[in-house]
Every structure is written in C-alpha cells, then in structure tokens.
Design a protein around this motif. Structure first.
Motif, PDB file in Angstrom:
ATOM      1  N   ARG A 153       0.999  -1.010   0.139  1.00 56.05           N
ATOM      2  CA  ARG A 153      -0.346  -0.210   0.010  1.00 56.05           C
ATOM      3  C   ARG A 153       1.579   1.196  -0.259  1.00 56.05           C
ATOM      4  N   THR A 200      -7.881  -1.209   6.726  1.00 58.68           N
ATOM      5  CA  THR A 200      -7.035  -0.327   5.493  1.00 58.68           C
ATOM      6  C   THR A 200      -6.764   0.104   6.823  1.00 58.68           C
ATOM      7  N   TRP A 202      -6.228   0.086  10.191  1.00 58.39           N
ATOM      8  CA  TRP A 202      -5.586  -1.208  11.128  1.00 58.39           C
ATOM      9  C   TRP A 202      -4.353  -1.225  10.467  1.00 58.39           C
ATOM     10  N   TYR A 203      -4.860  -1.154   8.761  1.00 54.17           N
ATOM     11  CA  TYR A 203      -2.838  -1.397   7.722  1.00 54.17           C
ATOM     12  C   TYR A 203      -2.188  -0.142   8.685  1.00 54.17           C
ATOM     13  N   TRP A 279      -3.267  -0.118  -2.760  1.00 58.48           N
ATOM     14  CA  TRP A 279      -2.530  -1.132  -2.866  1.00 58.48           C
ATOM     15  C   TRP A 279      -2.059  -0.596  -3.867  1.00 58.48           C
ATOM     16  N   ILE A 389       4.488  -8.978   4.619  1.00 57.80           N
ATOM     17  CA  ILE A 389       3.002  -9.002   5.063  1.00 57.80           C
ATOM     18  C   ILE A 389       2.279 -11.074   5.623  1.00 57.80           C
ATOM     19  N   GLU A 394      -3.508 -11.059   7.148  1.00 54.85           N
ATOM     20  CA  GLU A 394      -4.869 -11.199   5.848  1.00 54.85           C
ATOM     21  C   GLU A 394      -6.338 -12.024   5.634  1.00 54.85           C
ATOM     22  N   LYS A 399      -9.284  -9.706   9.745  1.00 59.08           N
ATOM     23  CA  LYS A 399     -10.267  -8.370   9.556  1.00 59.08           C
ATOM     24  C   LYS A 399     -11.265  -8.397  10.166  1.00 59.08           C
ATOM     25  N   TYR A 402     -10.038  -6.712  13.742  1.00 61.93           N
ATOM     26  CA  TYR A 402      -9.686  -5.424  13.237  1.00 61.93           C
ATOM     27  C   TYR A 402     -10.416  -4.121  13.264  1.00 61.93           C
TER      28      TYR A 402
END
Length: 436
Positions: A153, A200, A202-203, A279, A389, A394, A399, A402
C-alpha cells in the motif's frame, strides 16, 4: 524491498501450513501438443480498469485459441472472498481463479483445493519467475498458485485539492496530523481510509507501530508479534487521526458513503477526501474516477529522523487452478497466456500491478508502458526497509477483529485499552486455533 524482502520470502517458502496429501499423477500436454476443445471459467475481482483490460485479454485469447472458450466471472472486492469460499465449499469454483494471499490457508489447507502447478510444466512456463517470487504460492513444496505481482500500500493524493489550499504532501506522521487543521476550514480531509476494503485503517496503524518498535504485528509463521500495549497504541494513533480531522470518523463515512467503496464515494470524486491509502496494484480504480493526472503518489510516511521502515509488501494477487478442474492442461495454458504472452501484457498493463513475470515486464518496458502510479509505488517500496505481510494477517476473520476494534473506538463504545484487550485476546486465540 531490499534484503528483508528476500529473507522473508525464503521464510515463506519454508512455511508449512499443513500436511499435504499426495496427488495422483496428471497427464501433462507436451509443449508441441494440441489442447482439447473445452470451456473454462475464470474469476477475478477488481475495479473497472482491471475488468475492461481483462475482458480485452480474453478476447485476444479467443482469437488465438478459438476451441477453448473462457467464461469470465468478475466483480468488486466487497463480498468476493465469501462468494469464492462458498464455491470452494460446494465444489462449484471456476477452473482458474485470481486469489488472495491468505486463500492458500483458508481455501486449500490440505493442498487439494488448488492444483499443483509444478505438475503442469508442459503448458505453464515459469522460467520467467525467480524462486523467491514463486515461494509465496508454495505450500509444503506444492506450487498451489503463481504470484502475479508484488505490491504494497502507498499514499496517493488529489493534487488539485492540495494545490487549492497550498498544502504539500506529508513526509512524516507529524506532517499528516498537522494537515487536518489546514483542510478542516474547507470542510475537507487530507486523506481517508476505506472501511469497505477490510483492514485498511488498521493497516496504517500497524505500519506506524512497526516503524516505531521494530516488531512485526503477525509473523510469517502466524505468531502475534505485537503486545497488548502495542495494539492499544495503534488504536490511540487511529483515534488521533480522527480527532485531528485527518480522516473521517466511521459514522461520518457511513453517513456520507453508505456501503460504497471509497473510490466510488462522491466525497472522494469531488475532492473533499483528498488522499487514499491503497495497494499499488489497485490504485487504477481511484485514478480512473478523477481527471487524468490529478491523482499523484506521495512519499511513504517516516518518523522525524527519516526512518520509513515498517511499510509492508506481499503478493498483490496470485493465479490458481482449481484442484477439481477437468481441464488442467488447458487451464494452465490460459494462466501461461495471462502471465507471459507479450500481447496480453500490453493489454493488461499494470492493472494488476507491475508483472512479476520477466516476459511480461520486459514487454511493458520495451513499449514504454511501465510507468504510472503502480510503478512509482513499487519504486518507493523497493527503496524502503519493508516487511513481508504474513498471510495470517490477511484472513477475513482477522480483519473482522481489526474492524471491530476500530469501530468501537471511533463510535466511543469502548476506550482504546478495552478495545486493545479484546482484540489482543481474539487475535491470539484465533491464531492458535487455525494453526492446529
């Protein structure tokens, strides 16, 4: 991606996700042999730019192989994992699939869900791939999928919106936070984080903590690397972005966008949301809804010393062949076409990121097509000290943890300490369960 990428890829190659049962021998079509007349189904997700290019590529395939019909199945990302999971569970999945990194764990835990592509060497040429890249699709030595591109990303900004208030793209986390005040007077935001794309928000918080601590959130072999305090600090950082008008609250996003993805949001299209975290392989869908040249790439955020470590890379997507296909050789031939055919490479361009196949990449370089936001994002990640990652990060269930924590903090139904305790416990328990 430097040395840490290759080290991580080697670890991924050695990663044992499960014990694979032996497969019966398959008949491989020799290079000079003919393929059988048949119909194949091919599924993928993406934005309109990817859809349009892939449909044109299928048309080219039809001209070159009129006896092999490829039926497309495609859509947006939202709900796509659930759709394919249902197909896999019922044995109705397409012959060829574009898959996500974590699907190797969730959809083919015994190595039977996807075909061993090494056994189809007669119709699938992998000579244009290095072993580090292929390792992402290997499970217990079986090549269950082929990496299409490597991606991470990056940050992308609406240049018109920034120029209108005389703002520069942020270089550091402090710059980003300060921008909230500049945009607030315009009732706009310097960026936002898509709540529809899964994880996203949390990323970005994970990148911030990884850069600060040097610890990886989840390791390649599925161990939780963050402490409970790390998770709390990540949630504190997210709340700081909301409180400083850097991003919209979850409620504001929901009220303004409904269930629409951020690239479809009137707030993004109209410039009120002036930046995105996306991304590099998928940024084209954001670029396509703005006037040409308006969306630009910005630097990877760093701390005050200029350290921009902690940013992450992974296979943006992979191609896999169903373990139940009745036409493995023909399916492998179509995958080979998507990966290696020069004319196909010209059509697909960078709609799936910068090709990992040297043949496709060389074709784009020779035509001068290896340019644009995907390439700029790749170049920045190449120069950074990135982390690979973990596929466990993933997983769809992960998710949900998160997003639950982010939403509870955003709505004020839990403080960051309580949300961190719940998230830490949920992630740790699920990792222990899935690895049994």
């Amino acid at each position: 991606m430097k040395k840490i990428f290759f080290k991580a890829a080697a670890l991924c190659c050695a990663l044992s996700l499960s014990a694979c049962a032996s497969k019966k021998a398959v008949s491989v079509t020799p290079p000079d042999g003919s393929l059988d007349k048949c119909e194949l189904r091919f599924s993928w997700w993406g934005g309109d730019d990817r859809h349009e290019a892939t449909l044109k590529a299928i048309d080219l395939w039809s001209k070159k192989h009129p006896d092999i019909t490829v039926t497309p199945e495609y859509g947006g990302w939202d709900g796509w994992t659930e759709k394919v999971t249902a197909q896999m569970n019922s044995g109705t999945e397409p012959d060829i699939m574009q898959i996500n990194y974590d699907w190797l764990i969730s959809m083919s835990p015994d190595c039977k869900g996807f075909y061993d592509l090494d056994s189809l060497g007669g119709t699938l040429d992998l000579s244009g791939f290095d072993e580090e890249t292929l390792s992402f699709g290997r499970v217990d030595g079986k090549l269950n999928a082929v990496t299409v591109s490597l991606s991470g990303r990056g940050l992308f900004y609406n240049s018109q919106a920034y120029n209108a208030i005389g703002a520069a793209y942020p270089q550091t986390w402090s710059d980003l936070i300060a921008l909230g005040k500049s945009f607030s007077s315009e009732d706009a935001y310097p960026m936002d984080l898509d709540i529809q794309s899964g994880g996203t928000a949390w990323y970005l918080a994970v990148v911030y903590i990884q850069q600060k601590t040097g610890r990886q959130f989840i390791t390649l072999d599925g161990e939780l690397g963050f402490t409970e305090e790390d998770i709390r600090e990540a949630l504190d950082f997210y709340k700081l972005l909301e409180d400083n008008h850097v991003i919209r609250t979850v409620k504001t996003r929901t009220d303004e966008d409904g269930n629409a993805a951020l690239y479809q949001s009137p707030e993004f299209i109209g410039g009120n949301v002036a930046g995105v975290l996306e991304w590099g392989s998928a940024v084209g869908k954001y670029e396509a809804v703005l006037p040409k040249g308006v969306l630009e790439s910005g630097p990877l955020l760093a701390d005050e010393s200029g350290n921009n470590s902690g940013w992450m890379i992974k296979p943006s997507l992979l191609y896999a062949v169903s373990g139940h296909t009745k036409h493995p050789d023909e399916a492998a031939a179509f995958v080979d076409f998507l990966l290696n055919d020069e004319e196909c490479a010209e059509i697909l361009g960078t709609t799936r990121g910068i090709p990992a196949s040297r043949k496709a990449r060389n074709a784009l370089e020779q035509s001068g097509s290896l340019t644009g936001l995907s390439k700029e994002c790749e170049d920045m990640l190449t120069e950074a000290d990135t982390i690979t990652i973990s596929p466990y990060m993933e997983l769809t269930r992960m998710k949900s943890f998160y997003n639950a924590a982010i939403e509870s903090v955003s709505y004020g139904t839990a403080d960051t300490k309580t949300a961190a305790e719940q998230m830490y416990r949920s992630v740790k328990e699920y990792l222990e369960k899935i690895k049994k």
